[in-house]
Design a protein around this motif. Structure first.
Motif, PDB file in Angstrom:
ATOM      1  N   LEU A  66      33.755  37.703  37.829  1.00 43.36           N
ATOM      2  CA  LEU A  66      34.386  38.449  38.911  1.00 43.36           C
ATOM      3  C   LEU A  66      35.700  39.087  38.459  1.00 43.36           C
ATOM      4  O   LEU A  66      36.015  40.228  38.820  1.00 43.36           O
ATOM      5  N   LEU A  67      36.471  38.364  37.655  1.00 46.82           N
ATOM      6  CA  LEU A  67      37.744  38.890  37.154  1.00 46.82           C
ATOM      7  C   LEU A  67      37.503  40.102  36.265  1.00 46.82           C
ATOM      8  O   LEU A  67      38.197  41.116  36.365  1.00 46.82           O
ATOM      9  N   ASP A  68      36.499  40.002  35.432  1.00 45.96           N
ATOM     10  CA  ASP A  68      36.155  41.100  34.530  1.00 45.96           C
ATOM     11  C   ASP A  68      35.717  42.338  35.311  1.00 45.96           C
ATOM     12  O   ASP A  68      36.164  43.454  35.044  1.00 45.96           O
ATOM     13  N   ILE A  69      34.857  42.115  36.312  1.00 45.97           N
ATOM     14  CA  ILE A  69      34.381  43.230  37.134  1.00 45.97           C
ATOM     15  C   ILE A  69      35.543  43.878  37.886  1.00 45.97           C
ATOM     16  O   ILE A  69      35.662  45.104  37.962  1.00 45.97           O
ATOM     17  N   GLY A  70      36.418  43.034  38.444  1.00 41.47           N
ATOM     18  CA  GLY A  70      37.566  43.551  39.188  1.00 41.47           C
ATOM     19  C   GLY A  70      38.494  44.381  38.321  1.00 41.47           C
ATOM     20  O   GLY A  70      38.952  45.460  38.729  1.00 41.47           O
ATOM     21  N   TYR A  82      44.686  46.317  36.883  1.00 39.73           N
ATOM     22  CA  TYR A  82      45.444  45.082  37.072  1.00 39.73           C
ATOM     23  C   TYR A  82      45.236  44.530  38.483  1.00 39.73           C
ATOM     24  O   TYR A  82      45.381  45.247  39.469  1.00 39.73           O
ATOM     25  N   LEU A  83      44.895  43.229  38.572  1.00 40.82           N
ATOM     26  CA  LEU A  83      44.666  42.587  39.858  1.00 40.82           C
ATOM     27  C   LEU A  83      45.906  41.804  40.273  1.00 40.82           C
ATOM     28  O   LEU A  83      46.522  41.116  39.455  1.00 40.82           O
ATOM     29  N   ASN A  84      46.278  41.890  41.555  1.00 39.30           N
ATOM     30  CA  ASN A  84      47.465  41.170  42.011  1.00 39.30           C
ATOM     31  C   ASN A  84      47.150  39.681  42.199  1.00 39.30           C
ATOM     32  O   ASN A  84      46.004  39.237  42.123  1.00 39.30           O
ATOM     33  N   TYR A  85      48.204  38.917  42.468  1.00 40.69           N
ATOM     34  CA  TYR A  85      48.106  37.460  42.564  1.00 40.69           C
ATOM     35  C   TYR A  85      47.149  37.021  43.669  1.00 40.69           C
ATOM     36  O   TYR A  85      46.331  36.110  43.485  1.00 40.69           O
ATOM     37  N   VAL A  86      47.231  37.660  44.813  1.00 43.44           N
ATOM     38  CA  VAL A  86      46.371  37.310  45.953  1.00 43.44           C
ATOM     39  C   VAL A  86      44.900  37.499  45.591  1.00 43.44           C
ATOM     40  O   VAL A  86      44.049  36.672  45.929  1.00 43.44           O
ATOM     41  N   THR A  87      44.605  38.582  44.888  1.00 44.60           N
ATOM     42  CA  THR A  87      43.221  38.848  44.480  1.00 44.60           C
ATOM     43  C   THR A  87      42.734  37.788  43.500  1.00 44.60           C
ATOM     44  O   THR A  87      41.600  37.306  43.588  1.00 44.60           O
ATOM     45  N   MET A  88      43.601  37.399  42.549  1.00 48.48           N
ATOM     46  CA  MET A  88      43.229  36.372  41.578  1.00 48.48           C
ATOM     47  C   MET A  88      42.922  35.048  42.278  1.00 48.48           C
ATOM     48  O   MET A  88      41.946  34.364  41.954  1.00 48.48           O
ATOM     49  N   LEU A 122      39.550  35.329  44.134  1.00 47.63           N
ATOM     50  CA  LEU A 122      38.409  35.218  43.223  1.00 47.63           C
ATOM     51  C   LEU A 122      38.206  33.771  42.792  1.00 47.63           C
ATOM     52  O   LEU A 122      37.070  33.293  42.688  1.00 47.63           O
ATOM     53  N   GLY A 123      39.313  33.066  42.553  1.00 51.34           N
ATOM     54  CA  GLY A 123      39.218  31.653  42.191  1.00 51.34           C
ATOM     55  C   GLY A 123      38.611  30.829  43.307  1.00 51.34           C
ATOM     56  O   GLY A 123      37.794  29.931  43.068  1.00 51.34           O
ATOM     57  N   MET A 124      38.986  31.131  44.534  1.00 47.22           N
ATOM     58  CA  MET A 124      38.450  30.392  45.682  1.00 47.22           C
ATOM     59  C   MET A 124      36.957  30.643  45.849  1.00 47.22           C
ATOM     60  O   MET A 124      36.184  29.720  46.112  1.00 47.22           O
ATOM     61  N   ILE A 125      36.541  31.891  45.689  1.00 51.33           N
ATOM     62  CA  ILE A 125      35.115  32.234  45.800  1.00 51.33           C
ATOM     63  C   ILE A 125      34.315  31.483  44.737  1.00 51.33           C
ATOM     64  O   ILE A 125      33.270  30.890  45.013  1.00 51.33           O
ATOM     65  N   ALA A 126      34.825  31.513  43.513  1.00 54.07           N
ATOM     66  CA  ALA A 126      34.144  30.829  42.407  1.00 54.07           C
ATOM     67  C   ALA A 126      34.084  29.327  42.657  1.00 54.07           C
ATOM     68  O   ALA A 126      33.061  28.675  42.388  1.00 54.07           O
TER      69      ALA A 126
END
Length: 296
Positions: free
Chosen positions: A88-92, A98-104, A107-111
């Protein structure tokens, strides 16, 4: 050969393989802390008393009770969560930069939620195998290994019984992975921006220590409640996660929600280091062998 780690990418399937292998290595190294954490959460004893009781009852072997369940949990839960997060991080980053902190964190929560659902049965068996040591002999489940545990639960509690406590497990995983994976990624960026640490193992090591503090503080209350629900031995149905937390606060005090913080952090910090560093090492090798490919 001159391509940096940031400019390399490993195949999607490798994200899952790396996650599983590093998770197994981390579990073997930190399993004793897992045992102490679980036993403290169900017995409410101090770390010292729990360690002495574990050694006095079962010797060194006691610190590795439930290892088979712990290893299978890594091969299901950790393989899934790290593979999904990396993908997901790679796709984003490919689509949005660059992905912001909230997005990171998101993605961690989804995973974490997806991975924990897959690994929930092994987590249940791990809790029961370790917590068995706190019970009188006649009340113990006495699972010989994770396969025996799965078989017994399936026969006595039904197939869905394997997912007892799955909701709090997924809730905990959302917090853990959002904090661990998102904060770990963000901490690396912050440390790089200071100019003191740029890349390599020192950067990953420092980021892992920072993210583990936040992860433990945020997740332990949910973890304590989850452990109590999964180890529920009464004839009545166990309370839901909110009711369990409220009950713990009322009967044991607010601070008891962080019972087991020391072994949790002692496990989480090296676990994060061992889990994260191998994945970056593989990416580094990918840089040397596949300089034309684009990054993780």
């Amino acid at each position: 050969m001159s391509v940096s780690i940031q400019d390399a990418k490993v195949p999607t399937f490798a994200n899952f393989v790396i996650g599983g292998i590093s998770g197994v290595a981390a579990q073997i190294a930190t399993h004793p802390m897992d045992v102490l954490r679980i036993r403290m959460q169900v017995s409410r004893n101090t770390l010292r008393d729990t360690a002495l009781q574990t050694f006095g009852t079962n010797g060194v072997r006691g610190f590795y009770m439930g290892l088979s369940a712990g290893l299978l949990r890594q091969l299901t839960y950790t393989t899934s969560r790290l593979g999904i997060y990396s993908t997901l991080l790679d796709i984003g980053e490919q689509h949005f930069g660059y992905l912001n902190y909230v997005t990171m964190i998101s993605l961690g929560m989804i995973a974490g939620i997806m991975g924990s659902f897959i690994g929930s049965p092994t987590d249940l068996i791990l809790i029961r195998m370790v917590a068995d040591m706190n019970l009188p002999t006649e009340k113990r489940k006495n699972y010989k290994n994770v396969v025996n545990g799965i078989s017994d639960i399936w026969k006595t509690e039904g197939f869905t019984g394997l997912w007892r406590g799955a909701v709090p497990t997924m809730g905990r995983a959302a917090i853990v992975n959002g904090a661990q994976l998102g904060t770990y990624t963000r901490a690396k960026v912050m440390l790089q921006n200071t100019g003191y640490i740029q890349n390599g193992i020192p950067l990953q090591f420092a980021a892992a220590l920072m993210s583990s503090i936040i992860t433990c503080f945020a997740s332990i209350p949910m973890d304590v409640a989850k452990t109590r629900i999964q180890n529920w031995r009464q004839s009545t149905k166990p309370p839901n996660i909110i009711a369990m937390i409220v009950n713990i606060v009322k009967t044991e005090g607010l601070i008891s929600l962080w019972n087991g913080f020391v072994p949790s952090y002692s496990r989480a910090a090296p676990n994060t280091i061992i889990t994260m560093i191998p994945s970056r090492t593989v990416v580094y090798v990918a840089c040397l062998t596949r300089p034309a490919v684009k990054p993780l």
